[in-house]
Design an enzyme around this catalytic site. Structure first.
Site, PDB file in Angstrom:
ATOM      1  N   LYS A   1      41.783  31.459  45.769  1.00 32.53           N
ATOM      2  CA  LYS A   1      40.579  30.880  45.154  1.00 32.53           C
ATOM      3  C   LYS A   1      41.066  30.195  43.867  1.00 32.53           C
ATOM      4  O   LYS A   1      41.336  30.850  42.858  1.00 32.53           O
ATOM      5  CB  LYS A   1      39.585  32.012  44.862  1.00 32.53           C
ATOM      6  CG  LYS A   1      38.551  31.746  43.772  1.00 32.53           C
ATOM      7  CD  LYS A   1      37.559  30.675  44.133  1.00 32.53           C
ATOM      8  CE  LYS A   1      36.513  30.489  43.046  1.00 32.53           C
ATOM      9  NZ  LYS A   1      37.015  29.796  41.836  1.00 32.53           N
TER      10      LYS A   1
ATOM     11  N   GLU B   1      46.449  40.286  35.836  1.00 27.10           N
ATOM     12  CA  GLU B   1      47.390  39.749  34.845  1.00 27.10           C
ATOM     13  C   GLU B   1      46.547  38.978  33.845  1.00 27.10           C
ATOM     14  O   GLU B   1      46.064  37.881  34.145  1.00 27.10           O
ATOM     15  CB  GLU B   1      48.424  38.872  35.556  1.00 27.10           C
ATOM     16  CG  GLU B   1      49.686  38.710  34.755  1.00 27.10           C
ATOM     17  CD  GLU B   1      49.598  37.519  33.849  1.00 27.10           C
ATOM     18  OE1 GLU B   1      49.148  37.723  32.691  1.00 27.10           O
ATOM     19  OE2 GLU B   1      49.931  36.420  34.274  1.00 27.10           O
TER      20      GLU B   1
ATOM     21  N   CYS C   1      49.368  32.403  29.208  1.00 27.91           N
ATOM     22  CA  CYS C   1      48.908  33.757  28.872  1.00 27.91           C
ATOM     23  C   CYS C   1      49.951  34.510  28.045  1.00 27.91           C
ATOM     24  O   CYS C   1      49.608  35.342  27.222  1.00 27.91           O
ATOM     25  CB  CYS C   1      48.538  34.531  30.129  1.00 27.91           C
ATOM     26  SG  CYS C   1      49.834  34.508  31.359  1.00 27.91           S
TER      27      CYS C   1
ATOM     28  N   GLU D   1      41.814  35.695  21.277  1.00 32.44           N
ATOM     29  CA  GLU D   1      42.711  34.784  21.989  1.00 32.44           C
ATOM     30  C   GLU D   1      42.191  33.350  21.871  1.00 32.44           C
ATOM     31  O   GLU D   1      41.028  33.087  22.164  1.00 32.44           O
ATOM     32  CB  GLU D   1      42.801  35.169  23.470  1.00 32.44           C
ATOM     33  CG  GLU D   1      43.822  34.336  24.229  1.00 32.44           C
ATOM     34  CD  GLU D   1      43.944  34.715  25.704  1.00 32.44           C
ATOM     35  OE1 GLU D   1      45.084  34.813  26.184  1.00 32.44           O
ATOM     36  OE2 GLU D   1      42.915  34.899  26.373  1.00 32.44           O
TER      37      GLU D   1
HETATM   38  P1  NDP Z   1      38.207  33.235  33.825  1.00 31.39           P
HETATM   39  O1  NDP Z   1      39.242  34.118  33.310  1.00 31.39           O
HETATM   40  O2  NDP Z   1      36.789  33.525  33.450  1.00 31.39           O
HETATM   41  O3  NDP Z   1      38.332  33.240  35.421  1.00 31.39           O
HETATM   42  C1  NDP Z   1      37.549  32.414  36.236  1.00 31.39           C
HETATM   43  C2  NDP Z   1      37.867  32.708  37.675  1.00 31.39           C
HETATM   44  O4  NDP Z   1      37.536  34.062  37.960  1.00 31.39           O
HETATM   45  C3  NDP Z   1      37.073  31.841  38.631  1.00 31.39           C
HETATM   46  O5  NDP Z   1      37.881  31.520  39.753  1.00 31.39           O
HETATM   47  C4  NDP Z   1      35.933  32.753  39.029  1.00 31.39           C
HETATM   48  O6  NDP Z   1      35.429  32.491  40.324  1.00 31.39           O
HETATM   49  C5  NDP Z   1      36.579  34.111  39.019  1.00 31.39           C
HETATM   50  N1  NDP Z   1      35.633  35.187  38.695  1.00 31.39           N
HETATM   51  C6  NDP Z   1      34.782  35.245  37.681  1.00 31.39           C
HETATM   52  N2  NDP Z   1      34.082  36.410  37.701  1.00 31.39           N
HETATM   53  C7  NDP Z   1      34.521  37.085  38.773  1.00 31.39           C
HETATM   54  C8  NDP Z   1      34.201  38.357  39.330  1.00 31.39           C
HETATM   55  N3  NDP Z   1      33.315  39.177  38.802  1.00 31.39           N
HETATM   56  N4  NDP Z   1      34.859  38.729  40.433  1.00 31.39           N
HETATM   57  C9  NDP Z   1      35.776  37.903  40.972  1.00 31.39           C
HETATM   58  N5  NDP Z   1      36.104  36.695  40.496  1.00 31.39           N
HETATM   59  C10 NDP Z   1      35.491  36.296  39.407  1.00 31.39           C
HETATM   60  O7  NDP Z   1      38.646  31.749  33.509  1.00 31.39           O
HETATM   61  P2  NDP Z   1      37.925  30.513  32.855  1.00 31.39           P
HETATM   62  O8  NDP Z   1      38.426  29.340  33.553  1.00 31.39           O
HETATM   63  O9  NDP Z   1      36.448  30.653  32.791  1.00 31.39           O
HETATM   64  O10 NDP Z   1      38.553  30.570  31.407  1.00 31.39           O
HETATM   65  C11 NDP Z   1      37.958  31.319  30.361  1.00 31.39           C
HETATM   66  C12 NDP Z   1      38.964  31.610  29.283  1.00 31.39           C
HETATM   67  O11 NDP Z   1      39.975  32.443  29.814  1.00 31.39           O
HETATM   68  C13 NDP Z   1      39.726  30.391  28.784  1.00 31.39           C
HETATM   69  O12 NDP Z   1      39.041  29.721  27.764  1.00 31.39           O
HETATM   70  C14 NDP Z   1      41.020  30.995  28.314  1.00 31.39           C
HETATM   71  O13 NDP Z   1      40.880  31.425  26.999  1.00 31.39           O
HETATM   72  C15 NDP Z   1      41.212  32.202  29.200  1.00 31.39           C
HETATM   73  N6  NDP Z   1      42.198  32.006  30.278  1.00 31.39           N
HETATM   74  C16 NDP Z   1      43.229  32.866  30.327  1.00 31.39           C
HETATM   75  C17 NDP Z   1      44.188  32.733  31.289  1.00 31.39           C
HETATM   76  C18 NDP Z   1      45.360  33.655  31.362  1.00 31.39           C
HETATM   77  O14 NDP Z   1      46.298  33.404  32.097  1.00 31.39           O
HETATM   78  N7  NDP Z   1      45.361  34.742  30.635  1.00 31.39           N
HETATM   79  C19 NDP Z   1      44.156  31.643  32.284  1.00 31.39           C
HETATM   80  C20 NDP Z   1      42.987  30.809  32.167  1.00 31.39           C
HETATM   81  C21 NDP Z   1      42.048  31.008  31.200  1.00 31.39           C
HETATM   82  P3  NDP Z   1      33.931  31.946  40.483  1.00 31.39           P
HETATM   83  O15 NDP Z   1      33.893  30.655  39.757  1.00 31.39           O
HETATM   84  O16 NDP Z   1      33.741  31.838  41.922  1.00 31.39           O
HETATM   85  O17 NDP Z   1      33.034  32.970  39.842  1.00 31.39           O
END
Ligand code: NDP
Length: 494
Positions: free
Chosen positions: A192, A267, A301, A398
């Site tokens: 996904k 992660e 990250c 973060e």
């Molecule tokens: P998120 O960390 O919120 O993840 C979004 C993903 O998780 C989407 O694919 C979403 O799918 C899925 N998801 C959300 N809720 C659930 C759930 N309850 N169960 C299963 N899947 C779920 O990423 P964002 O893109 O919204 O980024 C938000 C912030 O996260 C960024 O601003 C950044 O600070 C940080 N980030 C950190 C990363 C890292 O590697 N540590 C990587 C990317 C972002 P769906 O849309 O179908 O709900």
């Protein structure tokens, strides 16, 4: 000057993108479309169909069928398919790199040499494990009563259907980590991708079929707002591997446990620390800070966000850092000479703007940057902040952006205390010329990965994952095998 797009890339962007299920591209069942936006220009570059509930069922059913076949493939066959896929990533490097840059804003040189080239390197590393996964033989401990004998052994069996939720920061490489871990252990996988960056994995799925992967072993489901959760809650899903933010990671873990004790590898990010001992040379320290905090605009990250520098050096180091950042060429990510590009999406740019406002409200000193860059793209100035205390928001929240926040320390004990003063523990780094000092400090630092005189470089042979609130489980090395297999014990009386 920006490079020209390959005709293959232009043709790919024009396609009616949807899902990849049962070994082929399929039209999504819902009439909603994700608009994929180029963060450098703000323009829509492609449209991708969003999965309906029926599509989610179809993807998991396909993965279940794929699992039945793929889990029976000989280890050497599994390894060979991954090796072939690595070759195909390399021979299609430019096409994949251009698509990756267009959807994420990543500098084209990083897309070519890091995202795609490293993805091939990781795949080859994982492929090598295919023929090396095994259990152990055990002599049971209890004595025999009537002359009977006992022996025992363990088997490592693939967990089953794995859902891999991939973030937008390294949407090619992290997709490869997830699919490689699953496929090499004999699992099938449903990827996904992030709603912001769904394109490269759709192309990679086609290459995987070309590499000989059977239909159903790798599926891709696109969408936003509930698709990830529905995939995890599906009764036929056995495991989720998630990379992303801490709050979403917690929700993913809770959803997985509540669903069916579905296994979860998480992660997550955090607020990684870098500590500079007073013996470091200023220029080396500045090179290290740029590597640790500004690569890919800090959207990594494992990147460092809290920088602790001895009071005797903080002025010299931050001043030189500001000079170096002011010389960076900020340009289109398709310009091969660009040194700094946009962040990946408008939401993230806006979040960084709010954090800059917080820093000002808390009277932190902004030594460099601290503004969003006007224009249609998602550009943010590389930023250097001097904090007043360890409790300032920029020392605890973060940013996931090109923002380095500094605090001076006076003693080694204080440095260790400050570096560990966080609920998170993904990575950390120590910078010193004194190896003995580094060796004494290593056990005191709380982090899943600790680098000395380097930061952010991930190697497939070295396990990676977080402690504390930065995650559960490990990727890479031999450590990932535990997370993608179940251990079966067999005991025999004879
Ligand atoms: P998120 O960390 O919120 O993840 C979004 C993903 O998780 C989407 O694919 C979403 O799918 C899925 N998801 C959300 N809720 C659930 C759930 N309850 N169960 C299963 N899947 C779920 O990423 P964002 O893109 O919204 O980024 C938000 C912030 O996260 C960024 O601003 C950044 O600070 C940080 N980030 C950190 C990363 C890292 O590697 N540590 C990587 C990317 C972002 P769906 O849309 O179908 O709900």
């Amino acid at each position: 000057m920006s490079i020209s797009l390959l005709p293959a890339v232009q043709a790919f962007l024009q396609r009616d993108h949807g899902l990849f299920i049962d070994g082929r591209a399929q039209v999504a069942g819902s009439d909603r479309k994700l608009e994929v936006i180029d963060p450098a220009s703000g323009e829509v570059i492609a449209r991708v169909g969003e999965a309906s509930p029926a599509d989610i069922d179809a993807a998991v059913a396909s993965a279940r069928k794929g699992f039945a076949q793929w889990s029976q493939a000989a280890p050497a066959v599994r390894g060979a398919v991954l090796l072939k896929l690595a070759d195909l990533l390399e021979s299609n490097n430019e096409e994949l790199a251009q698509i990756e840059t267009l959807q994420s804003g990543k500098l084209i040189q990083i897309s070519r040499h890091f995202e795609v080239a490293q993805a091939a390197h990781f795949l080859r590393y994982y492929a090598g494990w295919a023929t090396k996964i095994g259990g152990e033989t055990i002599t049971p401990s209890l004595p025999s009563f009537n002359g009977e004998k006992y022996t025992a052994f363990t088997l490592r069996e693939p967990i089953g259907v794995v859902v891999g939720i991939v973030p937008w920061n390294f949407s090619t490489m992290i997709a490869i980590w997830k699919l490689a871990s699953a496929l090499v252990t004999g699992c099938s996988v449903v990827i996904k991708p992030s709603e912001f960056t769904p394109l490269t994995i759709l192309r990679i799925a086609e290459l995987a079929v070309e590499a000989g992967l059977p239909a159903g072993a790798l599926n891709v489901v696109t969408g936003a707002g509930g698709v990830g959760k529905a995939l995890i809650e599906h009764p036929q899903t056995d495991k989720v591997s998630f990379t992303g933010s801490v709050p979403t990671g917690l929700a993913v873990g809770q959803t997985a446990m509540a669903a069916n004790l579905t296994r979860a590898t998480l992660e997550l990010g955090g607020k990684n620390a870098a500590g500079f001992l007073p013996d470091v040379d200023v220029e080396k320290a500045v090179n290290g800070i740029i590597e640790a905090g500004f690569l890919h605009s800090g959207q990594i990250c494992a990147a460092a966000e809290r920088f602790y520098v001895h009071r005797s050096q903080i002025h010299a180091i931050t001043q030189r850092l500001c000079e170096r950042l002011s010389q960076l060429k900020i340009s289109s990510p398709l310009d091969e000479s660009a040194e700094f590009g946009p962040v990946t999406n408008k939401q993230h740019q806006a979040k960084l703007g709010q954090l800059f406002a917080k820093a000002r409200a808390e009277n932190c000193t902004i030594l460099h940057g601290g503004q969003l860059i006007d224009g249609p793209g998602c550009y943010v100035e590389p930023t250097v902040i001097l904090a007043n205390s360890a409790r300032d928001s920029l020392m605890t929240e973060e940013t996931f952006g090109p923002v380095a926040t500094f605090l001076a320390y006076d003693s080694e004990e204080e440095l260790v205390e400050l570096m560990n003063d966080s609920p998170y523990g993904l990575s950390a780094s120590l910078w010193t010329n004194d190896l003995g000092k580094a060796m004494r400090l290593i056990p005191q630092i709380q982090a899943g990965t600790l680098w000395v005189n380097m930061h952010t470089l991930l190697d497939p042979a070295v396990p990676f994952g977080g402690i504390k609130a930065s995650g559960v489980g490990r990727e890479f090395g031999g450590a990932f095998i535990e997370d993608y297999t179940e251990l079966k014990s067999v005991m025999i009386r004879y």
